[in-house]
Enzyme design. Structure first.
Site, short mmCIF file in Angstrom:
data_model
loop_
_atom_site.label_atom_id
_atom_site.label_comp_id
_atom_site.label_asym_id
_atom_site.label_seq_id
_atom_site.Cartn_x
_atom_site.Cartn_y
_atom_site.Cartn_z
N LYS A 194 -3.28 -13.56 21.56
CA LYS A 194 -3.07 -14.94 21.99
C LYS A 194 -1.35 -14.64 22.74
O LYS A 194 -0.58 -14.24 22.11
CB LYS A 194 -2.70 -15.98 20.93
CG LYS A 194 -2.29 -17.20 21.26
CD LYS A 194 -2.17 -18.13 20.15
CE LYS A 194 -1.63 -19.51 20.49
NZ LYS A 194 -1.53 -20.29 19.35
N LYS A 247 -6.57 -15.86 24.53
CA LYS A 247 -5.96 -17.03 24.78
C LYS A 247 -4.92 -16.81 25.55
O LYS A 247 -4.09 -16.13 25.10
CB LYS A 247 -5.73 -18.05 23.71
CG LYS A 247 -5.38 -19.42 23.66
CD LYS A 247 -5.04 -20.00 22.40
CE LYS A 247 -4.44 -21.25 22.94
NZ LYS A 247 -4.19 -22.28 21.44
ZN LIG Z 1 1.23 -22.27 16.18
#
Ligand SMILES: [Zn+2]
Length: 323
Positions: A194, A247
């Site tokens: 992420k 992501k």
């Molecule tokens: Zn968070």
């Protein structure tokens, strides 16, 4: 064989031929629909994400029925609690908004897989993803809170849990907590790679989770790195992740492709809020052909190697894709 014997255009001549040689196909069964849920009733459109709504937990039933009918197999829940505090305690209350939401979906006997996002940034008054100590995220103290949150989500009936805070050791801590409490059957979808991305802007508006000071660069990944993503993915697999995630998706297709080549776990990709808002804004301005752009972006995410796509377009895709 080369030109003129080989002519690549032969196979592009008609829609039928193009269909036969199409390498990647989206199915609505690939999609996960994210939902932002607040306590009480009603629905509010998110200003920076036209067409996406925050929903009151008491009005969830109709929405769930519709999602299920469309053939979307899963929802991912984000909670917008009434109260926020320094440790995000609403995240692990038995009657917290997410726990209520899961219980109500389960009471409906829905066949949807219910995925609970597992992070504290929507629940803390400072907007960071865990407990702070002298203005810094206290990694190991945060793990203890996440363990409490995951058990409360499991007790409510979550089918999957999705730790998203990029806290070191979070997958291991969550796996242990689940197993200790008899939830060894609940899989973990880890937000493994992420990135600290500008594409999350509209989500923070949706989830009211912007950090009140500083940013998340000390725990989310630095966008230029891909080898680090592979290390993060491997760490999460070693700690017990069942599904790994990249992501955002669109600016990180190479990361998805590398992950696909180097790991055999299922890969999820998050087609994030900024990717959505960008298309919507450009289409409104008349700069892009909206439907074709959406299809192209989502197909690219699958072509890169994602098995499943979390997308605000899931409901709309259900109307154009075959089941
Ligand atoms: Zn968070």
């Amino acid at each position: 064989m080369i030109f003129p014997e080989y002519r690549a255009r032969r196979l592009r001549k008609t829609p039928a031929l193009r269909s036969l040689v199409q390498e990647t196909r989206l199915s609505i069964r690939d999609f996960i629909y994210p939902l932002f849920i607040f306590p009480g009733k009603g629905k509010q459109e998110i200003p920076s994400m036209p067409g996406v709504y925050r929903l009151g937990v008491e009005d969830l039933a109709g929405e769930i029925k519709e999602i299920e009918k469309l053939g979307i197999p899963a929802v991912m829940l984000f909670g917008l609690p009434k109260f926020k505090d320094a440790v995000g305690s609403e995240a692990y209350k038995e009657k917290g908004v997410i726990q209520q939401a899961v219980r109500s979906i389960k009471a409906q006997k829905s066949s949807l897989a219910v995925i609970c996002d597992l992070c504290l940034c929507e629940y803390t008054d400072h907007g960071h993803c865990g407990k702070l100590e002298n203005g810094e995220l206290d990694n190991d103290a945060t793990l203890e809170i996440l363990a409490e949150v995951v058990v409360s989500q499991a007790r409510a009936g979550a089918d999957l849990v999705a730790p998203s805070g990029m806290i070191d050791g979070q997958v291991q801590a969550i796996r242990e907590a689940l197993d200790e409490h008899g939830f060894e059957g609940i899989p973990i979808m880890a937000y493994s790679a992420k990135y600290a991305s500008a594409f999350y802007g509209p989500f923070r508006d949706a989830a009211q989770s912007a950090p009140q000071f500083g940013d998340r660069k000390s725990y989310q990944m630095n966008p230029p790195n891909v080898r680090e993503a592979l290390r993060e993915i491997q760490l999460d697999i070693d700690e017990g992740a069942d599904i790994v995630m990249v992501k955002p998706a669109l600016a990180y297709l190479d990361v998805i492709a590398r992950a696909r080549m180097e790991c055999n776990h299922p890969i999820a990709a998050y087609n994030v809020s900024g990717e959505y808002s960008m298309i919507e804004a450009a289409a409104r301005a008349g700069f892009l052909e909206r439907e074709r752009t959406i299809m192209e972006v989502l197909t690219a995410i699958k072509r890169a190697g994602a098995d499943m796509i979390i997308s605000y377009y899931a409901k709309e895709m259900a109307k154009v894709l075959e089941k």
